[in-house]
Design an enzyme around this catalytic site. Sequence first.
Site, PDB file in Angstrom:
ATOM      1  N   ILE A  85      42.071  44.364  64.159  1.00 37.49           N
ATOM      2  CA  ILE A  85      41.866  42.929  64.343  1.00 37.49           C
ATOM      3  C   ILE A  85      40.552  42.431  63.751  1.00 37.49           C
ATOM      4  O   ILE A  85      40.369  41.238  63.576  1.00 37.49           O
ATOM      5  CB  ILE A  85      41.967  42.487  65.825  1.00 37.49           C
ATOM      6  CG1 ILE A  85      40.982  43.254  66.692  1.00 37.49           C
ATOM      7  CG2 ILE A  85      43.375  42.631  66.358  1.00 37.49           C
ATOM      8  CD1 ILE A  85      40.881  42.679  68.089  1.00 37.49           C
ATOM      9  N   ALA A  86      39.657  43.330  63.443  1.00 38.64           N
ATOM     10  CA  ALA A  86      38.410  42.880  62.816  1.00 38.64           C
ATOM     11  C   ALA A  86      37.741  44.038  62.100  1.00 38.64           C
ATOM     12  O   ALA A  86      37.833  45.192  62.524  1.00 38.64           O
ATOM     13  CB  ALA A  86      37.465  42.293  63.858  1.00 38.64           C
ATOM     14  N   GLY A 135      33.983  44.695  60.690  1.00 33.15           N
ATOM     15  CA  GLY A 135      32.603  44.209  60.540  1.00 33.15           C
ATOM     16  C   GLY A 135      31.797  45.129  59.656  1.00 33.15           C
ATOM     17  O   GLY A 135      32.330  46.041  59.033  1.00 33.15           O
ATOM     18  N   ALA A 136      30.477  44.856  59.586  1.00 33.22           N
ATOM     19  CA  ALA A 136      29.599  45.670  58.760  1.00 33.22           C
ATOM     20  C   ALA A 136      29.482  47.076  59.334  1.00 33.22           C
ATOM     21  O   ALA A 136      29.256  48.044  58.613  1.00 33.22           O
ATOM     22  CB  ALA A 136      28.224  45.027  58.661  1.00 33.22           C
ATOM     23  N   GLU A 137      29.637  47.185  60.627  1.00 31.09           N
ATOM     24  CA  GLU A 137      29.398  48.468  61.271  1.00 31.09           C
ATOM     25  C   GLU A 137      30.659  49.146  61.760  1.00 31.09           C
ATOM     26  O   GLU A 137      30.742  50.370  61.790  1.00 31.09           O
ATOM     27  CB  GLU A 137      28.535  48.236  62.514  1.00 31.09           C
ATOM     28  CG  GLU A 137      27.082  48.340  62.299  1.00 31.09           C
ATOM     29  CD  GLU A 137      26.429  48.548  63.639  1.00 31.09           C
ATOM     30  OE1 GLU A 137      26.183  49.707  63.977  1.00 31.09           O
ATOM     31  OE2 GLU A 137      26.199  47.556  64.345  1.00 31.09           O
ATOM     32  N   LYS A 149      36.821  50.204  69.390  1.00 31.73           N
ATOM     33  CA  LYS A 149      35.844  49.856  68.361  1.00 31.73           C
ATOM     34  C   LYS A 149      35.300  51.148  67.758  1.00 31.73           C
ATOM     35  O   LYS A 149      34.640  51.924  68.433  1.00 31.73           O
ATOM     36  CB  LYS A 149      34.720  49.028  69.006  1.00 31.73           C
ATOM     37  CG  LYS A 149      33.742  48.423  68.038  1.00 31.73           C
ATOM     38  CD  LYS A 149      32.856  47.392  68.735  1.00 31.73           C
ATOM     39  CE  LYS A 149      31.747  46.922  67.820  1.00 31.73           C
ATOM     40  NZ  LYS A 149      30.887  45.913  68.446  1.00 31.73           N
ATOM     41  N   ASP A 206      22.964  39.189  68.887  1.00 37.42           N
ATOM     42  CA  ASP A 206      23.933  38.511  68.016  1.00 37.42           C
ATOM     43  C   ASP A 206      24.689  37.470  68.836  1.00 37.42           C
ATOM     44  O   ASP A 206      25.913  37.439  68.868  1.00 37.42           O
ATOM     45  CB  ASP A 206      24.898  39.547  67.417  1.00 37.42           C
ATOM     46  CG  ASP A 206      25.651  39.010  66.200  1.00 37.42           C
ATOM     47  OD1 ASP A 206      25.253  37.947  65.674  1.00 37.42           O
ATOM     48  OD2 ASP A 206      26.635  39.639  65.783  1.00 37.42           O
TER      49      ASP A 206
HETATM   50  N1  LIG Z   1      36.943  43.223  74.476  1.00 41.54           N
HETATM   51  C1  LIG Z   1      37.511  42.443  73.553  1.00 41.54           C
HETATM   52  N2  LIG Z   1      38.550  41.658  73.883  1.00 41.54           N
HETATM   53  C2  LIG Z   1      39.148  40.893  72.964  1.00 41.54           C
HETATM   54  N3  LIG Z   1      38.776  40.826  71.687  1.00 41.54           N
HETATM   55  C3  LIG Z   1      37.726  41.576  71.276  1.00 41.54           C
HETATM   56  C4  LIG Z   1      37.042  42.424  72.192  1.00 41.54           C
HETATM   57  N4  LIG Z   1      36.083  43.057  71.525  1.00 41.54           N
HETATM   58  C5  LIG Z   1      36.140  42.629  70.245  1.00 41.54           C
HETATM   59  N5  LIG Z   1      37.149  41.740  70.091  1.00 41.54           N
HETATM   60  C6  LIG Z   1      37.530  41.069  68.831  1.00 41.54           C
HETATM   61  O1  LIG Z   1      37.074  41.812  67.723  1.00 41.54           O
HETATM   62  C7  LIG Z   1      36.119  41.080  66.950  1.00 41.54           C
HETATM   63  C8  LIG Z   1      34.995  41.974  66.452  1.00 41.54           C
HETATM   64  O2  LIG Z   1      34.416  42.696  67.528  1.00 41.54           O
HETATM   65  P1  LIG Z   1      32.851  42.833  67.747  1.00 41.54           P
HETATM   66  O3  LIG Z   1      32.625  43.684  68.930  1.00 41.54           O
HETATM   67  O4  LIG Z   1      32.256  41.479  67.750  1.00 41.54           O
HETATM   68  O5  LIG Z   1      32.404  43.683  66.483  1.00 41.54           O
HETATM   69  P2  LIG Z   1      31.598  43.295  65.148  1.00 41.54           P
HETATM   70  O6  LIG Z   1      31.257  41.837  65.205  1.00 41.54           O
HETATM   71  O7  LIG Z   1      30.406  44.169  65.176  1.00 41.54           O
HETATM   72  O8  LIG Z   1      32.542  43.626  64.073  1.00 41.54           O
HETATM   73  C9  LIG Z   1      35.656  39.972  67.878  1.00 41.54           C
HETATM   74  O9  LIG Z   1      35.245  38.852  67.177  1.00 41.54           O
HETATM   75  C10 LIG Z   1      36.903  39.711  68.708  1.00 41.54           C
HETATM   76  O10 LIG Z   1      37.784  38.884  68.005  1.00 41.54           O
HETATM   77 MG   LIG Z   2      30.847  40.414  66.611  1.00 42.84          MG
END
Ligand SMILES: Nc1ncnc2c1ncn2[C@@H]1O[C@H](COP(=O)(O)OP(=O)(O)O)[C@@H](O)[C@H]1O
Ligand SMILES: [Mg+2]
Lengths: 198, 328
Positions: free
Chosen positions: A6-7, A9-11, A27, A115
């Site tokens: 679903i996402a 990111g840089a890390e 994650k 952040d």
């Molecule tokens: N516990 C969670 N419940 C629902 N969605 C989440 C959750 N954790 C992350 N996400 C989704 O994943 C995306 C990226 O996760 P995030 O922890 O912000 O990682 P990063 O920004 O470092 O890539 C978030 O913007 C959100 O859409």
């Molecule tokens: Mg984030």
Amino acid sequence: MSAKEIARGAEAIVYETRIAGIKVILKLRNPKAYRVAELDMQLRSSRTKKEAKIMSRALAHGIRAPMLVGVGRASICMEKVDGKLMKDVRISARTAASAGALLGALHNAGISHGDFTPANIIIEGSGRLCIIDFGLSEITSGPEEKALDILLMKRQLAKRLYGGFTRAYARTASGSAETLRRLEGIEERGRYQSRALE
Amino acid sequence: MLVLGVESSAHTFGVGVVDRGKVLANEKSMYGISTTGMVPRNVAQHHIQSANAVVSAALGKAGIDIRDVEGVGYTKGPGIGTCLQVGQIVAKTIASKLHVPIAPVNHAIGHIEIARSMSGLRDPLVLYVSGGNSQILKVLDHTNADRLHYSVLGETFDIGVGNMFDSFARHLGLDPAWGSSVEKVAANGRYIQMPYTVKGMDFSFTGLLTHSIKAIGSHPREDVCFSIRETAFSMLCEATERAMLMTSSKELCVCGGVAQSARLRWMLQSVASEHGARFGYAANEFNADNGAMIAFVAERMLNAAVRTALKDCTIEQRYRAERAEVFQ
Ligand SMILES: Nc1ncnc2c1ncn2[C@@H]1O[C@H](COP(=O)(O)OP(=O)(O)O)[C@@H](O)[C@H]1O
Ligand SMILES: [Mg+2]
């Protein structure tokens, strides 16, 4: 078990999947080909450990954050929070004020988020805010880190919302006067102003 | 337009000649950095003594006479005051003698724009890494196309990555005391843990420097050299990768003195590939301080009809890149 990305990111890469029928978020901090292996592992594991530790700390202080399900060497598994990302909705005055109170509560718990933007706040069905992504967080009580949290959100909020956000923050956070003074100082330094993304 | 550019912001006195974006000459004389570091007064003296010879060499290389020059550029800043003054005076003298227009150029923009042009990138995210500077920049607002400028998305909280290497090299007694010497020693090193400081898209190098200097006594030299380099470059790559994602950049460009490092370029290439982005950089002679990049930007300014009166041709030690207007 099928995992949906679903996402990215840089890390980390974030997946949504099910474990024993329960929806969870996974994650994963993937290796970076550009780094030497020792540094790569050290960064991925220490950040994962820190993220889990600070998330638990927030939960222990009664702050709404995802429940921690499990932690691996470079992976974290947590509750999937249903709702909309604050960055994807038209932000109401009430939401902006709730975000201020949320940040105040984090700071009272000795956490600077690192952040604190609408991309890392989920608005649940009830309207309650849930804070996610502790990847850049620190345990600190320093005014500089706290002021930077406020500044980051300020840059992303419409002007009309900023007052309500700050007032709610000031009501909640202890020592908010010093933090807000520091914020003024940072903005006067100019450095951050000239970099604003608007 | 045949433009002569003068660079003198730090230890290099450089003169370049450019015509319609093409570099015809790029000559320089460098004040040798020794183990004692740089005394501004001595460097300025070196520049004064080399000025005439370097200008002549550049004209000779370009195969032109000084009377063929149609415009002049010089580095306004950022840089060391006494050093900047030498280039300023040389450029003003030539411009007033020949009655040609003159353009004050931002040093960082010089590096960035010549690298962007030579790498054939259109709208890249830029990592600018030199002695005194380490910044991540991008032109964010293209809507106002007649006033373009770079925004700084991230930068060092303290010293530039180049100065970190120079100062570490001095402590090790390397000659010449700069980054490439550290990299030579690093060749067979192994990684030892170092402080690593990245905050979002910003980073800091003093902690790493202090720790590395302390580690010299207790670890093999090659290990410390290897580890300071790997840590510093990894920090830059992480901040750059975050900025790439945030700006959805599909192009990445590295420039400035430290961009001469093959290792850093390899790492950035890896970051770019990961996100399907193109990666580019200029030849080493344009990453080191040089006059050609100043002539290059000056020509664009003069072509855009930017005119600066001689009395307004000042220098500014802290002239930040985002304040300089950019011309295509
Ligand atoms: N516990 C969670 N419940 C629902 N969605 C989440 C959750 N954790 C992350 N996400 C989704 O994943 C995306 C990226 O996760 P995030 O922890 O912000 O990682 P990063 O920004 O470092 O890539 C978030 O913007 C959100 O859409
Ligand atoms: Mg984030």
